[in-house]
Each structure stands twice: as structure tokens, then as C-alpha cells.
Scaffold this motif. Structure first.
Motif, PDB file in Angstrom:
ATOM      1  N   LEU A 129     -15.883 -14.074  -6.051  1.00 42.11           N
ATOM      2  CA  LEU A 129     -15.486 -12.972  -6.919  1.00 42.11           C
ATOM      3  C   LEU A 129     -15.602 -11.645  -6.181  1.00 42.11           C
ATOM      4  CD1 LEU A 129     -14.593 -11.770  -9.580  1.00 42.11           C
ATOM      5  CD2 LEU A 129     -16.962 -11.925 -10.399  1.00 42.11           C
ATOM      6  N   ASN A 130     -16.655 -11.497  -5.394  1.00 39.53           N
ATOM      7  CA  ASN A 130     -16.830 -10.273  -4.606  1.00 39.53           C
ATOM      8  C   ASN A 130     -15.656 -10.103  -3.634  1.00 39.53           C
ATOM      9  OD1 ASN A 130     -18.544  -8.035  -4.346  1.00 39.53           O
ATOM     10  ND2 ASN A 130     -19.532  -8.860  -2.537  1.00 39.53           N
ATOM     11  N   GLN A 131     -15.265 -11.194  -2.988  1.00 39.19           N
ATOM     12  CA  GLN A 131     -14.124 -11.157  -2.069  1.00 39.19           C
ATOM     13  C   GLN A 131     -12.833 -10.853  -2.830  1.00 39.19           C
ATOM     14  OE1 GLN A 131     -12.371 -14.862  -0.306  1.00 39.19           O
ATOM     15  NE2 GLN A 131     -13.132 -14.007   1.629  1.00 39.19           N
ATOM     16  N   HIS A 132     -12.693 -11.437  -4.002  1.00 35.92           N
ATOM     17  CA  HIS A 132     -11.500 -11.200  -4.817  1.00 35.92           C
ATOM     18  C   HIS A 132     -11.336  -9.717  -5.150  1.00 35.92           C
ATOM     19  CE1 HIS A 132      -8.631 -11.386  -8.124  1.00 35.92           C
ATOM     20  NE2 HIS A 132      -9.505 -10.747  -8.870  1.00 35.92           N
ATOM     21  N   ILE A 133     -12.443  -9.049  -5.436  1.00 36.31           N
ATOM     22  CA  ILE A 133     -12.370  -7.624  -5.766  1.00 36.31           C
ATOM     23  C   ILE A 133     -11.835  -6.828  -4.583  1.00 36.31           C
ATOM     24  CG2 ILE A 133     -13.768  -5.586  -6.307  1.00 36.31           C
ATOM     25  CD1 ILE A 133     -15.566  -7.411  -7.988  1.00 36.31           C
ATOM     26  N   VAL A 134     -12.286  -7.156  -3.381  1.00 34.59           N
ATOM     27  CA  VAL A 134     -11.813  -6.454  -2.181  1.00 34.59           C
ATOM     28  C   VAL A 134     -10.309  -6.666  -2.004  1.00 34.59           C
ATOM     29  CG1 VAL A 134     -11.992  -6.308   0.327  1.00 34.59           C
ATOM     30  CG2 VAL A 134     -14.066  -6.558  -1.056  1.00 34.59           C
ATOM     31  N   PHE A 135      -9.831  -7.901  -2.164  1.00 36.48           N
ATOM     32  CA  PHE A 135      -8.399  -8.170  -2.044  1.00 36.48           C
ATOM     33  C   PHE A 135      -7.613  -7.523  -3.187  1.00 36.48           C
ATOM     34  CE2 PHE A 135      -9.619 -12.188   0.440  1.00 36.48           C
ATOM     35  CZ  PHE A 135      -9.414 -11.546   1.660  1.00 36.48           C
ATOM     36  N   HIS A 136      -8.235  -7.446  -4.347  1.00 37.99           N
ATOM     37  CA  HIS A 136      -7.619  -6.780  -5.501  1.00 37.99           C
ATOM     38  C   HIS A 136      -7.392  -5.299  -5.195  1.00 37.99           C
ATOM     39  CE1 HIS A 136      -6.865  -5.757  -9.713  1.00 37.99           C
ATOM     40  NE2 HIS A 136      -7.845  -4.872  -9.673  1.00 37.99           N
ATOM     41  N   TRP A 137      -8.375  -4.649  -4.581  1.00 37.69           N
ATOM     42  CA  TRP A 137      -8.216  -3.244  -4.178  1.00 37.69           C
ATOM     43  C   TRP A 137      -7.094  -3.116  -3.149  1.00 37.69           C
ATOM     44  CZ3 TRP A 137     -14.155  -2.497  -3.304  1.00 37.69           C
ATOM     45  CH2 TRP A 137     -14.773  -2.220  -4.530  1.00 37.69           C
ATOM     46  N   ARG A 138      -7.055  -4.038  -2.186  1.00 37.46           N
ATOM     47  CA  ARG A 138      -6.009  -3.984  -1.163  1.00 37.46           C
ATOM     48  C   ARG A 138      -4.632  -4.040  -1.823  1.00 37.46           C
ATOM     49  NH1 ARG A 138      -5.877  -8.571   3.335  1.00 37.46           N
ATOM     50  NH2 ARG A 138      -7.595  -7.340   4.221  1.00 37.46           N
ATOM     51  N   THR A 139      -4.439  -4.963  -2.739  1.00 32.72           N
ATOM     52  CA  THR A 139      -3.156  -5.108  -3.420  1.00 32.72           C
ATOM     53  C   THR A 139      -2.803  -3.853  -4.208  1.00 32.72           C
ATOM     54  OG1 THR A 139      -3.455  -7.502  -3.593  1.00 32.72           O
ATOM     55  CG2 THR A 139      -1.871  -6.492  -5.097  1.00 32.72           C
ATOM     56  N   ARG A 140      -3.793  -3.296  -4.889  1.00 33.39           N
ATOM     57  CA  ARG A 140      -3.560  -2.089  -5.684  1.00 33.39           C
ATOM     58  C   ARG A 140      -3.039  -0.955  -4.798  1.00 33.39           C
ATOM     59  NH1 ARG A 140      -5.208   1.129  -9.841  1.00 33.39           N
ATOM     60  NH2 ARG A 140      -6.434  -0.471 -10.917  1.00 33.39           N
ATOM     61  N   PHE A 141      -3.758  -0.675  -3.722  1.00 32.23           N
ATOM     62  CA  PHE A 141      -3.382   0.458  -2.882  1.00 32.23           C
ATOM     63  C   PHE A 141      -2.126   0.166  -2.072  1.00 32.23           C
ATOM     64  CE2 PHE A 141      -8.048   1.406  -3.381  1.00 32.23           C
ATOM     65  CZ  PHE A 141      -7.847   2.479  -4.222  1.00 32.23           C
ATOM     66  N   ARG A 142      -1.924  -1.082  -1.664  1.00 26.85           N
ATOM     67  CA  ARG A 142      -0.694  -1.419  -0.931  1.00 26.85           C
ATOM     68  C   ARG A 142       0.526  -1.196  -1.824  1.00 26.85           C
ATOM     69  NH1 ARG A 142       1.368  -4.764   3.627  1.00 26.85           N
ATOM     70  NH2 ARG A 142       3.581  -4.877   3.133  1.00 26.85           N
ATOM     71  N   THR A 143       0.424  -1.553  -3.092  1.00 25.97           N
ATOM     72  CA  THR A 143       1.539  -1.343  -4.015  1.00 25.97           C
ATOM     73  C   THR A 143       1.911   0.129  -4.097  1.00 25.97           C
ATOM     74  OG1 THR A 143       0.908  -3.281  -5.333  1.00 25.97           O
ATOM     75  CG2 THR A 143       2.305  -1.631  -6.400  1.00 25.97           C
ATOM     76  N   LEU A 144       0.910   0.992  -4.190  1.00 19.96           N
ATOM     77  CA  LEU A 144       1.171   2.434  -4.229  1.00 19.96           C
ATOM     78  C   LEU A 144       1.783   2.918  -2.914  1.00 19.96           C
ATOM     79  CD1 LEU A 144      -2.121   3.626  -5.974  1.00 19.96           C
ATOM     80  CD2 LEU A 144       0.159   3.534  -6.991  1.00 19.96           C
ATOM     81  N   LEU A 145       1.290   2.396  -1.805  1.00 18.30           N
ATOM     82  CA  LEU A 145       1.803   2.804  -0.492  1.00 18.30           C
ATOM     83  C   LEU A 145       3.235   2.306  -0.274  1.00 18.30           C
ATOM     84  CD1 LEU A 145      -1.454   2.138   1.539  1.00 18.30           C
ATOM     85  CD2 LEU A 145      -0.423   4.390   1.147  1.00 18.30           C
ATOM     86  N   GLU A 146       3.553   1.108  -0.770  1.00 16.78           N
ATOM     87  CA  GLU A 146       4.915   0.597  -0.646  1.00 16.78           C
ATOM     88  C   GLU A 146       5.902   1.497  -1.392  1.00 16.78           C
ATOM     89  OE1 GLU A 146       4.479  -3.363  -2.106  1.00 16.78           O
ATOM     90  OE2 GLU A 146       4.145  -4.219  -0.111  1.00 16.78           O
ATOM     91  N   GLU A 147       5.484   2.017  -2.535  1.00 11.26           N
ATOM     92  CA  GLU A 147       6.341   2.944  -3.276  1.00 11.26           C
ATOM     93  C   GLU A 147       6.618   4.202  -2.451  1.00 11.26           C
ATOM     94  OE1 GLU A 147       4.439   3.741  -6.964  1.00 11.26           O
ATOM     95  OE2 GLU A 147       4.658   1.692  -7.729  1.00 11.26           O
ATOM     96  N   ILE A 148       5.588   4.664  -1.730  1.00 10.31           N
ATOM     97  CA  ILE A 148       5.772   5.839  -0.881  1.00 10.31           C
ATOM     98  C   ILE A 148       6.752   5.538   0.244  1.00 10.31           C
ATOM     99  CG2 ILE A 148       4.619   7.451   0.695  1.00 10.31           C
ATOM    100  CD1 ILE A 148       2.053   7.013  -0.964  1.00 10.31           C
ATOM    101  N   VAL A 149       6.555   4.386   0.910  1.00 12.64           N
ATOM    102  CA  VAL A 149       7.413   4.009   2.046  1.00 12.64           C
ATOM    103  C   VAL A 149       8.869   3.861   1.610  1.00 12.64           C
ATOM    104  CG1 VAL A 149       7.879   2.159   3.708  1.00 12.64           C
ATOM    105  CG2 VAL A 149       5.540   2.957   3.350  1.00 12.64           C
ATOM    106  N   ASP A 150       9.092   3.440   0.385  1.00 15.32           N
ATOM    107  CA  ASP A 150      10.465   3.293  -0.118  1.00 15.32           C
ATOM    108  C   ASP A 150      11.172   4.646  -0.242  1.00 15.32           C
ATOM    109  OD1 ASP A 150      10.285   0.563  -0.270  1.00 15.32           O
ATOM    110  OD2 ASP A 150       9.784   0.518  -2.408  1.00 15.32           O
ATOM    111  N   HIS A 151      10.393   5.720  -0.321  1.00 15.09           N
ATOM    112  CA  HIS A 151      10.977   7.046  -0.508  1.00 15.09           C
ATOM    113  C   HIS A 151      10.798   7.974   0.694  1.00 15.09           C
ATOM    114  CE1 HIS A 151      10.753   5.652  -4.693  1.00 15.09           C
ATOM    115  NE2 HIS A 151      11.660   6.562  -4.975  1.00 15.09           N
ATOM    116  N   THR A 152       9.749   7.712   1.499  1.00 19.09           N
ATOM    117  CA  THR A 152       9.407   8.637   2.581  1.00 19.09           C
ATOM    118  C   THR A 152       9.075   7.847   3.841  1.00 19.09           C
ATOM    119  OG1 THR A 152       8.410  10.091   0.918  1.00 19.09           O
ATOM    120  CG2 THR A 152       7.943  10.595   3.228  1.00 19.09           C
ATOM    121  N   ALA A 153       9.671   8.226   4.961  1.00 16.39           N
ATOM    122  CA  ALA A 153       9.422   7.518   6.218  1.00 16.39           C
ATOM    123  C   ALA A 153       8.076   7.922   6.808  1.00 16.39           C
ATOM    124  CB  ALA A 153      10.528   7.843   7.221  1.00 16.39           C
ATOM    125  N   MET A 154       7.393   6.931   7.396  1.00 16.48           N
ATOM    126  CA  MET A 154       6.169   7.216   8.130  1.00 16.48           C
ATOM    127  C   MET A 154       6.493   7.931   9.443  1.00 16.48           C
ATOM    128  SD  MET A 154       3.715   3.886   7.940  1.00 16.48           S
ATOM    129  CE  MET A 154       2.776   3.461   6.487  1.00 16.48           C
TER     130      MET A 154
END
Length: 210
Positions: A129-154
Motif C-alpha cells: 500500500l505504501n508503494q501504491h501511494i508513491v505510484f499513485h502520486w506519480r500518475t497524478r502528477f504525470r497526468t498534469l504534466l502530460e496536459e502541459i506537454v500537449d499545449h507547450t513544448a519543453m
């Protein structure tokens, strides 16, 4: 909606245990002291939690749910206040930093980090469960970052999983450093530095004036 008596007792046990675990660790927190502070009987405690590992899982689940509510709120508010995903994310980070700065005495600490340092005390279910929380955070922030990449180039290529982990690392690391130093300003300062990094990562560099 008001909690029923049993639900209120369970929540009180979790709140008392979390405070004790963050203050001195899971191993040094006894069921007896939790029972005494909660003002319940031992049978009353075991009605809610079969053993300490079940209590540990409930604490982690509660911690993740509270974090989800906070992060949902600040980043949704960021998108409301900004016209594009990048600025929405930057506003969300600023709101998160301000929220952490406004907490009396600073944030109490991170259960995930506490559990990692004492993982031998827990069964496989708690560790997973502890590991799941870490991966859950990764997914959350990656989703937000993917939205940025779709609109703005790195401006520089960066792996999005690594960048998502960096957001979690800064937040959790800021909690640990703030706790170690007794300085509650470390966490919000680190979040704002992360904000600057992400802004620079996506915003074009200004043209040189000759």
C-alpha cells in the motif's frame, strides 16, 4: 453529515495514532497508549482494528485520501485561475506552497516516509500500500504534466515519469527537512523553487538583445 459513534471512535483512534507515529515512529507507538488517550477499552480498539498492521493500513489509506482532497483542490483551483495547463499547474504549486506555509507549526510530517524507514515492522500488505501511494502520486502528477506537454513544448527533453517523481520528491523531502530542522518554511520554499524549475523548463528563453 455527522459521523456515527463508531465511525467517530475509529477516526479518533486514527488521529491519535497518526500523531504518535509522526512524533516517535510506529514501533514506539503502543496500542495501550492509544487506548488510554482515546478513552476506550482494549476490546473497543480491536473491534475497529484486528492488529497493528491493519491499523497501519488504515492510517495510510486515510493519509492518501486526505492528500488527494488537498491536491485536487489546489490544482483544480489553479486551472480555474489560469488560461492554459502550464500556468494552471504553476498556480496550483503556488497555492500548495501557501497552504503549507499557513499550517500552524508546519505540516506534521509524512507517513509514507515514516513507514519506509521502519518497513520491517509491517506486513506485505502495508508495504504494498505504501508503494501504491508513491505510484499513485506519480500518475497524478504525470497526468498534469502530460496536459502541459500537449499545449507547450519543453525547452529540454525530460522524462515525464522522472519529472512527476520530482514533484513528489520535493514535497516529501521538504517535509523531512522541515521536520529535521524545525523550520516550517523549508517545504513551501522548496515547492516554489520547483515551480520556478518547471516554469523555466517549459517557457521559451528570452531573446538576447544585441
Amino acid at each position: 453529515m455527522a459521523m456515527g459513534r463508531g465511525e467517530a471512535t475509529r477516526e479518533r483512534i486514527l488521529a491519535i495514532t497518526e500523531a504518535a507515529v509522526l512524533a516517535k515512529g510506529f514501533g514506539a507507538t503502543s496500542i495501550e497508549e492509544v487506548i488510554a488517550e482515546a478513552g476506550i477499552t482494549k476490546s473497543g480498539f480491536f473491534y475497529h482494528f484486528r492488529d497493528k498492521n491493519e491499523l497501519a493500513r488504515a492510517l495510510l489509506q486515510r493519509y492518501m485520501e486526505r492528500d488527494d482532497v488537498l491536491l485536487d483542490e489546489v490544482f483544480a483551483r489553479g486551472r480555474e485561475l489560469a488560461a492554459d495547463p502550464l500556468n494552471g499547474f504553476l498556480v496550483g504549486l503556488k497555492l500548495l506552497a501557501e497552504t503549507m506555509a499557513d499550517l500552524p507549526g508546519g505540516h506534521p510530517g509524512c507517513l509514507v516516509a515514516t513507514y519506509c524507514y521502519q518497513e520491517r515492522l509491517f506486513d506485505r500488505g502495508v508495504r504494498e500500500l505504501n508503494q501504491h501511494i508513491v505510484f499513485h502520486w506519480r500518475t497524478r502528477f504525470r497526468t498534469l504534466l502530460e496536459e502541459i506537454v500537449d499545449h507547450t513544448a519543453m525547452q529540454e527533453p525530460v522524462d515525464l515519469d522522472a519529472l512527476a517523481d520530482m514533484v513528489s520528491t520535493v514535497i516529501e523531502g521538504g517535509l523531512v527537512l522541515g521536520r529535521a530542522t524545525g523550520d516550517p518554511d523549508i517545504l513551501p520554499t522548496q515547492i516554489m523553487l520547483l515551480r520556478d524549475y518547471i516554469r523555466l523548463l517549459f517557457e521559451p528563453a528570452p531573446l538576447a538583445v544585441h
